[in-house]
Write a protein that holds these residues in place. Structure first.
Motif, short mmCIF file in Angstrom:
data_model
loop_
_atom_site.label_atom_id
_atom_site.label_comp_id
_atom_site.label_asym_id
_atom_site.label_seq_id
_atom_site.Cartn_x
_atom_site.Cartn_y
_atom_site.Cartn_z
N THR A 61 8.33 -0.97 7.35
CA THR A 61 8.65 -0.27 8.65
C THR A 61 7.63 -1.16 9.56
O THR A 61 8.09 -1.72 10.87
N ALA A 109 14.59 0.01 11.67
CA ALA A 109 13.68 0.64 10.66
C ALA A 109 14.09 2.01 10.25
O ALA A 109 13.87 2.37 8.47
N THR A 114 4.87 2.34 13.88
CA THR A 114 5.75 1.94 14.82
C THR A 114 5.05 2.26 16.17
O THR A 114 5.38 1.33 17.07
#
Lengths: 245, 97
Positions: A87, A66, B12
């Protein structure tokens, strides 16, 4: 009194052994991450990202693919939201991995779980999920903490050095090191397959699905890995049916 | 830039820790547990192939040869570090030729 001290020392020793085991298990990742992190640092610096920002990205995002994608999108002037969505798509596979890891390490003390999950990457997940007996031990968290922190440190320090010093590893060598993490995945998979050939069938299926999804259907790398992993392991339930897990 | 980094971090980190709370709250049927337990093997497969072909993007056979060497070393029970070093050395030699 003396017995109590002995007991304490024993516990300390056990923690130390677990820490050392965790570090040793992380060694292939440490070795594999370092040159990739340096390359990331170099590319990010070339893209005009400051040393603090590129290191902060490694500390806060901690996801190799990413970060490379982010840097190249910044280079071509992509919008912030676009980068963040891309991402999310690329890293969604960690949701699946974390779910599997959490399921396999239910015995782990609660205080370890969230911090450890934040450090899960493809590599630390692979090693951690093939070492599940540590989760049953008292203080088993020390093993996973050492494993995950070693890998994290290698990534963060490598990024910083790459951003600061530039290309310190000769191109041919760092290109060759590009296979290190794949070799590690192979080194992890083969022993399991030797014990139980059906795990090999599951991995083989995932490879075929991933190939078909990414080449024939040109699906994004992130979704392709998620879909092929879920599909192959679902079929795997039927392949492995009857065997006690 | 700060917005990008924070945003990338959140999208994330959230998928990484969310499963901890899901696992503790939702009891799964047996087959879902089995499914989750097989995921590491499937993930390894998907992470290895076809990605390994792009180690040297214009020469996929180099990555493939490195992978074959890794498989052979792993079959003869070499330590993972040896597997990694042997495979890296193979690719290095091909690049030097």
């Amino acid at each position: 009194m003396i017995e109590e001290i002995n007991h304490l020392n024993e516990e300390q020793l056990h923690k130390k052994i677990l820490l050392k085991k965790g570090f040793m298990a992380a060694l292939p990742i440490v070795l594999g991450y370092f040159p990739i992190a340096i390359t990331y640092g170099v590319l990010a610096a070339q893209a005009g990202i400051s040393l603090i920002e590129l290191t902060a990205m490694s500390i806060l995002v901690y996801a190799g693919a990413a970060q490379f994608m982010g840097v190249s999108m910044i280079t071509v002037g992509a919008g912030s939201l676009e980068i963040i969505i891309a991402t999310f798509v690329l890293n969604f596979r960690h949701f699946v991995m974390s779910l599997s890891f959490a399921n396999r390490t239910r015995g782990l003390q609660a205080k370890w779980k969230v911090p450890l999950s934040l450090g899960l990457t493809d590599e630390s997940f692979s090693i951690a999920s093939l070492h599940t007996k540590e989760a049953e031990q008292t203080n088993g968290g020390y093993f996973y903490a050492a494993l995950i922190i070693s890998a994290y440190a290698s990534w963060v320090i490598g990024s910083f050095l790459g951003g600061m010093l530039g290309d310190v590893i000769p191109a041919t060598l760092s290109q060759s090191m590009g296979i290190a993490l794949y070799a590690m995945f192979i080194g992890l998979l083969i022993p399991s397959v030797k014990k139980e050939i059906r795990y090999g069938y599951v991995a083989g299926l995932a490879m075929i699905f991933n190939y078909i999804f990414s080449y024939t259907f040109s699906i994004d790398q992130g979704w392709s890995i998620v879909c092929s992993t879920l599909l192959a392991s679902l079929i795997g339930v039927f392949i492995i049916r009857g065997k006690t897990m | 830039m700060v917005f990008i980094i924070i945003g990338m971090s959140l999208v994330t980190m959230i998928p990484r820790f969310l499963p901890i709370f899901i696992i503790d709250r939702i009891p799964f049927p047996k087959w879902v547990n089995q499914w989750l337990d097989i995921i590491p093997y499937a993930a390894l497969g998907a992470l290895i192939f076809p990605g390994v072909l792009s180690v040297i993007p214009d020469k996929p056979w180099i990555g493939l040869t490195g992978a074959v060497i890794a498989v052979i070393l792993a079959i003869v029970r070499a330590n993972v570090i040896i597997v990694v070093l042997g495979s890296t050395l193979t690719v290095f030699l091909f690049l030097m030729l």
